[in-house]
Structure formats: C-alpha cells, structure tokens
Design a protein around this motif. Structure first.
Motif, short mmCIF file in Angstrom:
data_model
loop_
_atom_site.label_atom_id
_atom_site.label_comp_id
_atom_site.label_asym_id
_atom_site.label_seq_id
_atom_site.Cartn_x
_atom_site.Cartn_y
_atom_site.Cartn_z
N ARG A 251 0.88 -1.18 0.00
CA ARG A 251 0.00 0.00 0.00
C ARG A 251 0.91 1.22 0.00
O ARG A 251 1.37 1.68 1.05
CB ARG A 251 -0.91 0.00 1.22
N ASN A 257 -7.72 5.29 -0.24
CA ASN A 257 -8.18 4.41 0.84
C ASN A 257 -8.88 3.16 0.33
O ASN A 257 -9.15 2.24 1.09
CB ASN A 257 -9.09 5.17 1.81
N ILE A 288 -5.57 -4.93 11.29
CA ILE A 288 -5.68 -4.45 9.91
C ILE A 288 -6.81 -5.20 9.21
O ILE A 288 -6.79 -6.44 9.14
CB ILE A 288 -4.36 -4.66 9.14
N ASN A 340 -6.23 -2.97 4.59
CA ASN A 340 -6.47 -1.71 5.29
C ASN A 340 -7.42 -0.82 4.50
O ASN A 340 -7.18 0.40 4.34
CB ASN A 340 -5.15 -0.98 5.57
N GLY A 342 -10.20 1.60 3.47
CA GLY A 342 -10.75 2.76 4.17
C GLY A 342 -9.70 3.67 4.75
O GLY A 342 -10.04 4.72 5.33
N THR A 343 -8.42 3.29 4.63
CA THR A 343 -7.32 4.10 5.15
C THR A 343 -6.34 4.39 4.03
O THR A 343 -6.00 3.50 3.25
CB THR A 343 -6.60 3.37 6.31
N ASP A 344 -5.86 5.64 3.94
CA ASP A 344 -4.88 5.99 2.92
C ASP A 344 -3.58 5.20 3.13
O ASP A 344 -3.23 4.82 4.26
CB ASP A 344 -4.57 7.48 2.96
N GLN A 346 0.14 4.00 3.70
CA GLN A 346 1.24 4.46 4.56
C GLN A 346 2.57 3.84 4.15
O GLN A 346 3.55 3.95 4.88
CB GLN A 346 0.93 4.09 6.02
#
Length: 522
Positions: A251, A257, A288, A340, A342-344, A346
């Motif tokens: 990711r 996301n 996660i 993951n 829904g989450t930008d 990392q």
C-alpha cells in the motif's frame, strides 16, 4: 539337450534362492516377477549375419537367450549385457528368459528376420499435432529404422509395427530423416520437413481455488488500482509458513483508501458448496482489515465479499472468510483483495498465501485437511485420504457403534491386521498446520479392550525426525470414551501437517478393529 538341462538347473537354483532369501529380520523379501520381457536386435550392416541381442525386462537381473537356430542357448548374462550371435539369412524364433534375484522367470519368443537384401519400398507416415509428431515406417526387408528429428536431439531406433513419438521444444522448420536398415550395407532414406509453432501459454493458466502461488511467478498476473502493486515473490518469512512463494501487496505512501489488486480466475470459486475460505496473511500490525472479494469481471456491483481483521503483527496467521448469497451460475471469477481498506496508504507491505476452501456449510474436505477445528468425519468418506503403513488400514465408515457419547453418522475405522508391525499406524495430511505451542486434543475412541495404548502425533511432512506426540490408554471395553492428548511443548521449526494415529502401539497386530471420531483441538 545339454542347454535345456542348463536352463532347468538355473531355474532350480533360482527356486532355492527364492525360498532361502531373507532380510536381516528373517522375513522373505518379496520381489516382483519379471515382466515386459523383450529384446532389441541390431544386425551388422556388412552382410556378416552378426546380430547383437540386447535383452530387457522389468524386475529382472539376468537372462538366458535361446538363439532359435539350432545352436542352443547362451550362458546366463546380467541385466545390461548383450549377446552377439552370427546367423545365416532367415527367420528365427529367439527365446528370451528373464530371471529375478529370487529365481522366478518369465520368457518371451520374438521373431528375428535376418536378411542381406537392402530395404525396399520404404513408406513413412509422419503425423503432427502442434509441437508433437509421431513417425511410423515400413519397408520390405527392413529390420529397424533410425530417425533423426533434425532438432539436435539424439537419433532414435525403432522396429517394424512400432510408433515413435517426439516433442519439439522450440519453434522452427525441421527436417525429419528416416533411415531403413536391413542386414545389408545399403539403406533406404526418407526425409520430410515439419514446421513447429508453439502456442504461448496463457500466463493465468490454472489460476483457481485453491491458490498457492507456487510455480512461475509471472503466471500470477495481478492488476493493481489506486496504489496497491501486487506480485508473487519468494517468501521473506518462512516461520509459520514454509511455502517457497507468496503474494506481496504494497500500500504505497498516499495510496487511495480503496486501493487494491485483482486477478482473474480460470473458474468460479465454489462458494455454494464451500462457503468458507481460509487465507494465510502476514501484516506489520494487528487490527488491519483484510477484504477478500469475488465479483463479476464486467460488473463490479455483482459480487460477494468478506472482511477479517489481523490479530498479530509481523507473523503469519490464518484468517477465515465466510461468504453467503452466491447463486448458481453467477460469474464471480474476479478475485479482489484489499488491505487496510478505508485508510490511505502508509507505505506498508503485506503478504498473503494459500487461499483454500475451509469447513463452511458445504462441508470441509478433511482428506486434504482444511483449517484445524474439529475433524468429525461427516463429509464424503473418500475425502479422508488416510495413508496406512505397516498394517493399519484406515478409512471412514458408517458408525457401527452408535451409542453412548457418540451417535455420529460416520467415524474412522482402523484395523490393526494380524501380524502388523508394532509400529503400524495411519496418517492424514492436513491443509493447515495446527498451533502446537499449547495444544490439547480430545478424541472419541472405541476399543475392543481396555488398556490399549494409543499414540496421537503430529510430524513435520518434510522431516519425519521432527514431531510431537502423546500416548493415552483406553479404560473401557466395547464402548466410546474421550481420551485427551496433550501435545504442547517445544518443537523444531517445520511444517507439522502430518497427523498420525497408532493403535496398540508397541504390539504386533492381532486383527482387532478400533474406531475414532471428533478430533477436537482445545
């Protein structure tokens, strides 16, 4: 006549050897009788009549050749040796007698044509099927044919009424040359060109559930979207997952996301009869969410998905995904995976492997294991692929002792046959390795006698020297009881998917039958 007595003498000696052959424990060694007895005749191309006879057979270590020309038979020769004999022109019935080390024999008579005339009327048929060709040949006076396929491979010799097959590995035009031989120096030659076009394999060949990611990494073509590049790589962490290759998803920093990746399967996953999938996952953090989705390749609104959170960090674990709502005939060959969601992004890296059918409502396939919960033997009996050794055949049968604590419809039956080795047992290979760090198993057991020792063991499938086991003893006669096996303890790193059970361990078989059921991990 003297040669006939010689053959009888060899046979008599062989019988004595057979009856006296014992291994170090005094048991007779069983060796298969010779089969597929044959011989190759190579006739010198100088009109001398010299013929080299090369006998062959399966499970044979020596031969005697009856020449068929009135000159008697050869001395006994060992496997791999040849006999050279000179014939006049004519037809001969050559007898090949093959012996094994126990003295058992088998024989065949093969016709030998010795002709000093050159081959005539050579006819060759070459049939091509993509990169494969077959060659057949016939000619008057011919005894053998030599084929050169024109691709640098070794020439091959074959006889009348035989068909020769060959596979080309590279594209191109090749000249096939067939040379017919007889007892004469002169030969007959035929040539024909073949053009080979090899169709490239679809890189997604055999991409279906179960999906293990072994083989050519380029065969697994993932399409990433919004910043989740996914490829198959060498497994960077074999602790807890001994697979050679796994899939990696990154990711990337700032990825959307909803970034993910998909692969198109060759066939629909069977989520009607097997509505549960398991997948090994490695994550740098616990908690996660991992989403595994199956959707229509042309309509991403038509599909099913399940999400499970990771529970550990920096180690492999097996997640179980449950599906419902799939209808018959629904095309959901597009498999999508999100880490993951829904989450930008990392910049984290995740690994996944071994996407397989779990237990589900359609029933686990315990013959290949599945994730370890309770093995209750209620699926198709043929699914439970037990392998017995030393005399303990094991299979799933209808419960013949449906009473007390066990009214299950099906159970596993083990028969320790009379004379079976004291180490006789049976094993089942599971799909998933159970967590044996603190493992206790309950097993329902039925025994015809009390005081019968039972060993329950898990063994490394790649190294039988590594394993962990526990022994319990039956306490009742002709009724079901639950025995508890404590297998917790330190074990070497390995792949402990080989589950073994021994009945009356340490004692030779007496022909007794035992039953077991509901192997439950506590």
């Amino acid at each position: 006549m003297r040669n006939k007595f010689k053959i009888l003498a060899y046979l008599f000696i062989g019988i004595i050897m057979y009856n006296c052959s014992e291994d170090d424990r005094g048991k007779i060694i069983n060796i298969d009788s010779p089969t597929d007895v044959d011989a190759q005749f190579t006739i010198a191309q100088d009109n001398s009549g010299e013929v080299t006879i090369t006998p062959t057979a399966t499970s044979a270590n020596s031969f005697i050749i009856g020449f068929g020309d009135g000159s008697g038979s050869s001395e006994r020769i060992t496997s791999g040796e040849q006999i050279v004999h000179v014939y006049d022109e004519g037809s001969y019935d050559v007898t090949i007698i093959a012996f094994n080390t126990n003295g058992e024999s088998a024989e065949v008579t093969k016709t030998l044509e010795v002709s000093f005339l050159p081959p005539e009327n050579l006819q060759v048929t070459i049939t091509q099927d993509e990169e494969n060709v077959t060659v057949e040949a016939s000619a008057d006076n011919a005894t053998s044919y030599i084929v050169d396929f024109g691709d640098g491979s070794e020439t091959v010799t074959f006889g009348n009424d035989e068909t020769l097959e060959h596979e080309y590995t590279e594209e191109g035009t090749y000249t096939i040359t067939v040379t017919a031989n007889s007892g004469a120096q002169e030969t007959a030659v035929y040539t024909e060109d073949v053009t080979i076009e090899i169709e490239e394999e679809d890189p997604n060949t055999d991409i279906s559930i179960p999906l293990t990611f072994e083989g050519d990494p380029e065969s697994y073509v993932f399409t990433e979207f919004e910043g989740a590049p996914t490829t198959v790589i060498n497994n960077p962490d074999t602790n807890g997952n001994s697979s050679a290759q796994v899939a990696q998803t990154e990711r990337v920093q700032g990825a959307a996301n909803y970034a993910g990746a998909f692969i198109i399967l060759d066939e629909n996953p069977d989520l009607i009869n097997n509505n549960q999938l398991t997948m090994k996952v490695w994550s740098p953090a616990a908690g996660i969410p991992v989403t595994l989705r199956f959707e229509n390749p042309s309509n991403n609104q038509n599909g099913v998905e399940a999400t499970v959170n990771t529970t550990v960090a920096n180690q492999w674990e097996t997640l179980t995904f449950n599906y419902s709502g799939v209808t018959a005939g629904q095309d959901i060959t597009k498999m999508v995976i999100f880490f993951n969601l829904g989450t930008d992004g990392q910049g984290n890296i995740y690994y996944f492997d071994d996407i397989e059918y779990g237990e589900g409502d359609g029933g686990e396939d315990p013959g290949t294991g599945g994730s370890f919960t309770t093995i209750d033997f209620e699926g198709a009996p043929t699914s439970y692929a037990f392998t017995e050794f030393a005399g303990q055949p094991t299979q799933v049968v209808a419960n013949p002792q449906m009473s007390g604590i066990n009214t299950s419809a099906q159970v596993a039956e083990s028969i320790k046959v009379a004379g079976a080795g004291n180490y006789a047992g049976a094993f089942l290979i599971l799909d998933q390795e159970p967590d044996l760090t603190a493992a206790t198993f309950n097993i329902k057991v039925w025994s015809p006698a009390a005081g019968i020792p039972i060993i329950f063991k898990f063994e490394d499938v790649n190294n039988p020297a590594n394993g962990i086991e526990n022994t319990q003893t039956t306490t009742v006669v002709n009724q079901w009881e639950t025995l508890t096996f404590n297998l917790s303890g330190d074990i070497s790193t390995g792949d402990y998917k080989k589950m073994i059970i021994y009945f009356n361990a340490g004692n030779t078989g007496q022909g007794n039958t035992y039953y077991f059921d509901d192997i439950e991990m506590q």
